[in-house]
Design a protein around this motif. Structure first.
Motif, PDB file in Angstrom:
ATOM      1  N   GLN A   1      -4.926  -0.352 -11.312  1.00  0.00           N
ATOM      2  CA  GLN A   1      -4.812  -0.199 -12.578  1.00  0.00           C
ATOM      3  C   GLN A   1      -5.679  -1.437 -13.464  1.00  0.00           C
ATOM      4  O   GLN A   1      -6.706  -1.628 -14.399  1.00  0.00           O
ATOM      5  CB  GLN A   1      -4.855   0.870 -13.525  1.00  0.00           C
TER       6      GLN A   1
ATOM      7  N   ASP B   1      -4.954  -2.468  -0.749  1.00  0.00           N
ATOM      8  CA  ASP B   1      -5.831  -1.992  -1.330  1.00  0.00           C
ATOM      9  C   ASP B   1      -5.709  -1.766  -3.100  1.00  0.00           C
ATOM     10  O   ASP B   1      -5.326  -1.070  -3.642  1.00  0.00           O
ATOM     11  CB  ASP B   1      -6.357  -0.341  -0.603  1.00  0.00           C
TER      12      ASP B   1
ATOM     13  N   GLN C   1     -10.684 -10.474  -8.447  1.00  0.00           N
ATOM     14  CA  GLN C   1     -10.432  -9.481  -8.422  1.00  0.00           C
ATOM     15  C   GLN C   1     -11.908  -8.498  -8.538  1.00  0.00           C
ATOM     16  O   GLN C   1     -12.751  -7.865  -8.383  1.00  0.00           O
ATOM     17  CB  GLN C   1     -10.033  -8.166  -8.913  1.00  0.00           C
TER      18      GLN C   1
ATOM     19  N   PHE D   1     -13.704  -4.643  -8.204  1.00  0.00           N
ATOM     20  CA  PHE D   1     -12.979  -3.655  -8.322  1.00  0.00           C
ATOM     21  C   PHE D   1     -12.477  -3.712  -9.834  1.00  0.00           C
ATOM     22  O   PHE D   1     -12.930  -4.775 -11.009  1.00  0.00           O
ATOM     23  CB  PHE D   1     -11.598  -4.136  -8.072  1.00  0.00           C
ATOM     24  N   HIS D   2     -12.706  -2.127 -10.383  1.00  0.00           N
ATOM     25  CA  HIS D   2     -12.886  -2.453 -11.876  1.00  0.00           C
ATOM     26  C   HIS D   2     -10.895  -2.111 -12.761  1.00  0.00           C
ATOM     27  O   HIS D   2     -10.354  -1.404 -12.165  1.00  0.00           O
ATOM     28  CB  HIS D   2     -13.903  -0.842 -12.291  1.00  0.00           C
ATOM     29  N   LEU D   3     -10.623  -3.463 -12.940  1.00  0.00           N
ATOM     30  CA  LEU D   3      -9.051  -3.490 -12.847  1.00  0.00           C
ATOM     31  C   LEU D   3      -8.528  -4.480 -14.917  1.00  0.00           C
ATOM     32  O   LEU D   3      -9.834  -5.076 -14.683  1.00  0.00           O
ATOM     33  CB  LEU D   3      -8.702  -4.647 -12.476  1.00  0.00           C
TER      34      LEU D   3
ATOM     35  N   ARG E   1      -6.291   2.837 -18.583  1.00  0.00           N
ATOM     36  CA  ARG E   1      -7.111   3.335 -17.591  1.00  0.00           C
ATOM     37  C   ARG E   1      -8.930   2.547 -17.208  1.00  0.00           C
ATOM     38  O   ARG E   1      -9.936   1.684 -16.499  1.00  0.00           O
ATOM     39  CB  ARG E   1      -6.717   3.811 -17.180  1.00  0.00           C
TER      40      ARG E   1
ATOM     41  N   ASP F   1     -23.031  -0.900 -11.578  1.00  0.00           N
ATOM     42  CA  ASP F   1     -21.757  -1.148 -10.706  1.00  0.00           C
ATOM     43  C   ASP F   1     -21.987   0.028  -9.797  1.00  0.00           C
ATOM     44  O   ASP F   1     -22.421   1.692 -10.244  1.00  0.00           O
ATOM     45  CB  ASP F   1     -20.624  -0.681 -11.550  1.00  0.00           C
TER      46      ASP F   1
ATOM     47  N   ASN G   1       0.872  -1.323  -0.398  1.00  0.00           N
ATOM     48  CA  ASN G   1       0.092   0.314   0.013  1.00  0.00           C
ATOM     49  C   ASN G   1       0.335   1.218  -0.026  1.00  0.00           C
ATOM     50  O   ASN G   1       0.687   2.439  -0.585  1.00  0.00           O
ATOM     51  CB  ASN G   1      -1.079  -0.091   1.076  1.00  0.00           C
TER      52      ASN G   1
ATOM     53  N   HIS H   1      -7.423  -0.853  -5.294  1.00  0.00           N
ATOM     54  CA  HIS H   1      -8.493   0.059  -5.606  1.00  0.00           C
ATOM     55  C   HIS H   1      -6.951   1.156  -6.106  1.00  0.00           C
ATOM     56  O   HIS H   1      -7.272   2.013  -6.769  1.00  0.00           O
ATOM     57  CB  HIS H   1      -9.224   2.038  -4.482  1.00  0.00           C
ATOM     58  N   LEU H   2      -5.761   0.713  -5.884  1.00  0.00           N
ATOM     59  CA  LEU H   2      -4.489   1.759  -5.904  1.00  0.00           C
ATOM     60  C   LEU H   2      -4.064   1.087  -6.971  1.00  0.00           C
ATOM     61  O   LEU H   2      -2.907   1.279  -8.132  1.00  0.00           O
ATOM     62  CB  LEU H   2      -3.553   1.562  -5.398  1.00  0.00           C
TER      63      LEU H   2
END
Length: 510
Positions: A319, A314, A343, A348-350, A396, A510, A276, A316-317
């Protein structure tokens, strides 16, 4: 003036004000920090002139654009750059173009060829003009525009250095993971007697021959290759070279695209106690970060390769996830697709991407598996143009599919709509309870294959036929919405069941 006229006048004035503000904002965004003007005349022939300017504290890059008049009269101006040490022999001279370059950059890590990278000290710098020819009766005007870069700037700034290689929206094909002489990439010597660190030019030449539009040069924990990129990019005007690095730790690897700024990668140290902390530092650099080959082992066979964080991360960090590395798309043991979908199921949008992980630029592309040749797999990106910023923005956003076998022509798109609202891969679509999501696809160069639909990690079988019967085919189906959050994506498999194309999700509610 009546009320209606007054209202129209106020509206027009307001629009004009906003346009003016936007114009100033756009102009300011690309405006140089310093503009220098000057003139030359016949008496300046065979002389040198210093044109000084001040560099403030905190600058790590100087970019210069130089323009002059008089070329129709054979007026010639050579151009150099002096730092605050002044010109004492070669000390203080940061470079000399001999008139060959009108735009150049000097940064802490990289510089335009004929200039030397290194620290940018604050203080008095100077352009050094050499005038090998100006006729006695001639006059010339010159303008130098100078931009200052700062720590944390993305690698696509300033814009004067990073014009798009191709304008217009399209699907651009690239490879996002490779290594050369700046880390552990190697190839045979000219005589073929030994393996040595492989010069970067061979990687770039091979990618160009394979018809790729972009590559990311991702050596381990270094961006020293950025200096070579400055030399190679002007020649390779059909192939975008993206500076990257593979952040290599004892608890996993990840690629960082779009920055040449320093990054402390010593995960587990006092300075970088966990992922993190490292990813927070990454976030300040404006790049894109992907977790690489997450399902690889992390032992003596592949030290640090697998994703094995000691503390919760985390996500969210992050992409992107390298869902396909080399030829592992159909390997249940090594493919990153299950980790990626796990994920996605967590919300999570990865973006799923692919990379060859090439370590030998002279490796031939095989007819079958077992290789890490450049472009195998290929990441195909729907971007607004072929530029570093546009490619990374599209990654992204998730506007991506993976060509698992690195073909030049296999293609898929995937779009979902409800009424007059639609979403492509990576986008989010609202689908109220009871509504019908209409999905359309176009697939090219996969005749006799079939499409498989995946919803929340599970196979979904549409009522419509999803077999591919021709070289170019449109397919569609409907999906009933329950109004809850879901993700939906598609794979394309060949007649033999091999995974050929891997699509990114459309997110629902979402």
């Amino acid at each position: 003036m009546n009320e209606q006229s007054r209202g129209s006048y106020c509206f027009i004035a307001l629009v004009a004000l906003w346009l003016a503000i936007l114009g100033v904002a756009c102009a300011t965004e690309n405006a140089p920090d310093v503009v220098l003007h000057g003139s030359l005349q016949g008496s300046d022939n065979h002389t040198y002139r210093e044109v000084p300017f001040q560099v403030p504290t905190g600058v790590n890059r100087i970019t210069v654009q130089f323009e002059s008049t008089g070329r129709d009269e054979h007026t010639t101006i050579d151009l150099g750059l002096e730092d605050p040490d002044g010109f004492h022999g070669q000390q203080g001279l940061r470079g000399w173009t001999g008139g060959s370059k009108r735009v150049f950059t000097v940064g802490a890590v990289d510089a335009t060829p004929s200039f030397a990278p290194g620290p940018i000290q604050p203080g008095r710098w100077a352009l050094l003009l050499g005038i090998p020819n100006i006729r006695p009766a001639s006059k010339a005007e010159y303008t130098a525009r100078i931009w200052f870069g700062h720590p944390g700037d993305p690698a696509w700034l300033p814009a004067v250095l990073n014009a798009p290689l191709r304008s217009g929206a399209g699907w651009y094909r690239g490879d996002l993971h490779m290594h050369g002489a700046h880390s552990d990439g190697s190839c045979q010597t000219q005589g073929g007697d030994a393996r040595v660190p492989c010069p970067l030019v061979f990687t770039v030449e091979d990618a160009a021959k394979r018809g790729l539009d972009f590559i990311a040069l991702s050596d381990h924990n270094t961006v020293s290759q950025a200096n070579d990129i400055r030399e190679l990019q002007p020649y390779f005007d059909h192939l975008l070279l993206i500076p990257a690095r593979e952040v290599t730790t004892f608890q996993g690897h990840g690629n960082l695209f779009g920055t040449t700024e320093p990054l402390d990668f010593r995960l587990g140290s006092k300075a970088v106690p966990d992922w993190n902390a490292l990813l927070t530092a990454v976030g300040a650099l404006h790049g894109v970060f992907s977790i690489n080959h997450p399902n690889r082992p992390n032992d003596e066979t592949c030290m640090g390769c697998g994703w094995t964080p000691e503390q919760p991360v985390d996500m969210h960090l992050v992409q992107a996830i390298e869902a396909v590395n080399g030829m592992d798309a159909s390997s249940p043991k090594y493919t990153g697709i299950p980790f990626w979908q796990e994920q996605l199921n967590k919300g999570f949008h990865l973006t799923g991407i692919g990379g060859s992980d090439n370590h030998n630029a002279k490796l031939p592309l095989p007819a079958t598996g077992g290789s890490m040749a450049i472009g195998l797999p290929t990441t195909v990106v729907h971007a607004s143009e072929l530029s570093m910023k546009a490619i990374l923005d599209a990654i992204r956003a998730g506007h991506v599919f993976i060509d698992a076998q690195g073909s030049r022509d296999r293609f898929m798109d995937f779009a979902a709509s409800v009424g007059n609202r639609s979403a492509e891969m990576g986008d989010t679509l609202a689908a109220p309870p009871g509504s019908v999501v209409h999905v359309t696809m176009h697939v090219t160069a996969v005749a006799n294959g079939r499409v498989e639909i995946i919803v929340d990690g599970q196979a979904f079988q549409p009522k419509n036929d999803m077999a591919i019967h021709s070289a170019a085919q449109a397919l569609s189906f409907d999906w009933p919405s329950d109004g809850k959050g879901h993700w939906m994506r598609a794979n394309v498999r060949g007649a033999d069941g091999a995974l050929l194309l891997v699509g990114n999700p459309v997110y629902l509610n979402d």
